[in-house]
Scaffold this motif. Structure first.
Motif, PDB file in Angstrom:
ATOM      1  N   ILE A 175       0.856  -1.196   0.000  1.00 40.88           N
ATOM      2  CA  ILE A 175       0.000   0.000   0.000  1.00 40.88           C
ATOM      3  C   ILE A 175       0.887   1.239   0.000  1.00 40.88           C
ATOM      4  O   ILE A 175       1.775   1.376   0.835  1.00 40.88           O
ATOM      5  CB  ILE A 175      -0.958   0.029   1.215  1.00 40.88           C
ATOM      6  N   ARG A 176       0.634   2.109  -0.957  1.00 42.93           N
ATOM      7  CA  ARG A 176       1.476   3.310  -1.090  1.00 42.93           C
ATOM      8  C   ARG A 176       1.095   4.368  -0.067  1.00 42.93           C
ATOM      9  O   ARG A 176      -0.062   4.452   0.364  1.00 42.93           O
ATOM     10  CB  ARG A 176       1.296   3.906  -2.491  1.00 42.93           C
ATOM     11  N   ASN A 177       2.084   5.222   0.239  1.00 46.54           N
ATOM     12  CA  ASN A 177       1.849   6.318   1.182  1.00 46.54           C
ATOM     13  C   ASN A 177       0.689   7.200   0.755  1.00 46.54           C
ATOM     14  O   ASN A 177      -0.032   7.739   1.588  1.00 46.54           O
ATOM     15  CB  ASN A 177       3.097   7.208   1.297  1.00 46.54           C
ATOM     16  N   ARG A 178       0.525   7.333  -0.545  1.00 50.77           N
ATOM     17  CA  ARG A 178      -0.540   8.183  -1.069  1.00 50.77           C
ATOM     18  C   ARG A 178      -1.917   7.719  -0.564  1.00 50.77           C
ATOM     19  O   ARG A 178      -2.771   8.529  -0.221  1.00 50.77           O
ATOM     20  CB  ARG A 178      -0.522   8.096  -2.604  1.00 50.77           C
ATOM     21  N   ALA A 179      -2.101   6.403  -0.529  1.00 55.12           N
ATOM     22  CA  ALA A 179      -3.399   5.872  -0.067  1.00 55.12           C
ATOM     23  C   ALA A 179      -3.580   6.119   1.430  1.00 55.12           C
ATOM     24  O   ALA A 179      -4.687   6.396   1.902  1.00 55.12           O
ATOM     25  CB  ALA A 179      -3.496   4.386  -0.387  1.00 55.12           C
ATOM     26  N   VAL A 180      -2.470   6.039   2.175  1.00 53.84           N
ATOM     27  CA  VAL A 180      -2.546   6.315   3.623  1.00 53.84           C
ATOM     28  C   VAL A 180      -2.910   7.778   3.849  1.00 53.84           C
ATOM     29  O   VAL A 180      -3.774   8.112   4.674  1.00 53.84           O
ATOM     30  CB  VAL A 180      -1.202   5.996   4.326  1.00 53.84           C
ATOM     31  N   THR A 181      -2.257   8.651   3.088  1.00 56.85           N
ATOM     32  CA  THR A 181      -2.533  10.082   3.237  1.00 56.85           C
ATOM     33  C   THR A 181      -3.990  10.390   2.901  1.00 56.85           C
ATOM     34  O   THR A 181      -4.663  11.150   3.611  1.00 56.85           O
ATOM     35  CB  THR A 181      -1.596  10.898   2.308  1.00 56.85           C
ATOM     36  N   ALA A 182      -4.490   9.779   1.823  1.00 54.23           N
ATOM     37  CA  ALA A 182      -5.888  10.032   1.439  1.00 54.23           C
ATOM     38  C   ALA A 182      -6.831   9.562   2.543  1.00 54.23           C
ATOM     39  O   ALA A 182      -7.828  10.225   2.860  1.00 54.23           O
ATOM     40  CB  ALA A 182      -6.201   9.329   0.123  1.00 54.23           C
TER      41      ALA A 182
END
Ligand SMILES: O=C(O)CCC(=O)C(=O)O
Ligand SMILES: [Fe+2]
Length: 330
Positions: free
Chosen positions: A44-51
């Motif tokens: 899971i990419r950081n981008r998904a965590v941030t979203a």
């Protein structure tokens, strides 16, 4: 010493499939020893965590009235749960004081499998730009991880499809949790808790949590603090897996303490993705070594008894094994 085992799931995702036997062995050991693990290699990419975290922050910052407008009253596990409207310990038959004491607030979305009887998924969405996209992206990622986990869990038990067979069109719910106390709630009264002790209800839970302490896991008669390692997800088994394995693998008791540090309240956030199985799937104990069989039940009946406890305050009297583990440390 208490350790949460780490499992590298990458051979079951986009890594080298040749690494699967090693992952299955590590998973089996983690499931037998604790039923709770740090999962790395989840992709899971950081981008998904941030979203996800931006969506969670924006939602819980809404005015109370806007949040309460998203309370769902048709009995489905959806929408907004205000603070002190649930009591998780009742899901396994243990009273917490005399009232609903869990101060977390939550927002739930899920699949059609346990949506309203009129059909559809029953989800409600706040009017917040980007919220739905962020949450749906996360659900897609958590689902991918849950599927990889159940395949690996099947391999670890020597029957790859044993969990997949239970989950063709499963109940899956993402519960976003927010633990925040007002300063005036200090000192914290003894009965007040972040989230009462419970086991999760389904097959497996994929848990994102921030780095603020509060989550505790019961092991060896003691509660232990658990925070996710940097970049790791926490994963824990639920009751349906304990039933399938006759407690050969454990559905681990956990709870969330009020995140108070140095006399100050710290805000804490988490998001639990529950992968729960098809409502009509019949859950029976496999003939594994040392398995203590549970009576067969359906996913629907099991979830209904648990939710009647946590959401409606009806003590669940059919969770004797989890209950006795809680009483042993009271
Ligand atoms: O907040 C946490 O870390 C745990 C949440 C949890 O146990 C749950 O939502 O079932
Ligand atoms: Fe939980």
């Amino acid at each position: 010493m208490f350790v949460v085992p780490t499992v590298d799931l990458s051979p079951y995702l986009d890594g080298d499939p040749g690494g699967r036997p090693r992952t299955a062995v590590a998973l089996d050991a983690a499931c037998r020893a604790l039923g709770f693990m740090q999962v790395v290699g989840h992709g899971i990419r950081n981008r998904a965590v941030t979203a996800l975290t931006e969506a969670v922050d924006a939602f819980f910052a809404l005015p109370d009235d806007d949040k309460r407008a998203l309370v769902v009253t048709d009995g489905t596990n959806r929408g907004y749960s205000p603070p002190r409207s649930e009591s998780l310990s009742r899901s396994l038959g243990v009273e917490q004081g005399t009232r609903m004491n869990d101060f977390f607030e939550a927002f739930n979305v899920g699949t059609a499998a346990d949506g309203p009887s009129s059909g559809g998924d029953g989800n409600v969405w706040p009017d917040l730009p980007g919220f739905r996209e962020g949450v749906e992206t996360w659900v897609g990622e958590a689902r991918r991880v849950a599927r990889a986990l159940t395949t690996a869990m099947g391999d670890a038990l020597g029957d790859r499809d044993v969990f997949r067979r239970l989950a063709t069109d499963p109940v899956e719910v993402l519960r976003m949790n927010h633990y925040a106390l007002e300063e005036q709630d200090l000192p914290v009264d003894a009965d007040l808790t972040g989230m009462g002790e419970h086991t999760d209800y389904g097959i497996v839970t994929v848990l994102w949590a921030d780095a603020v302490a509060g989550l505790q896991v019961l092991d060896g008669g003691e509660w232990h603090d658990v925070v996710p390692d940097d970049g790791a997800l926490l994963v824990n088994l639920g009751d349906l897996t304990a039933r399938v394995t006759g407690d050969h693998w454990r559905s681990t008791l956990h709870r969330v303490r009020p995140p108070v540090e140095d006399g100050r309240v710290r805000r804490r956030r988490s998001a639990a993705f529950f992968h729960d199985g098809d409502p009509d799937a019949v859950v029976e104990t496999l003939p594994l070594p040392g398995a203590v069989p549970y009576a067969a039940t359906t996913v629907r009946d099991h979830l209904a008894a648990k939710l009647a406890g946590s959401r409606d305050g009806k003590l669940n009297l059919d969770a004797g094994r989890e209950e006795s583990r809680v009483r042993a440390v009271r």
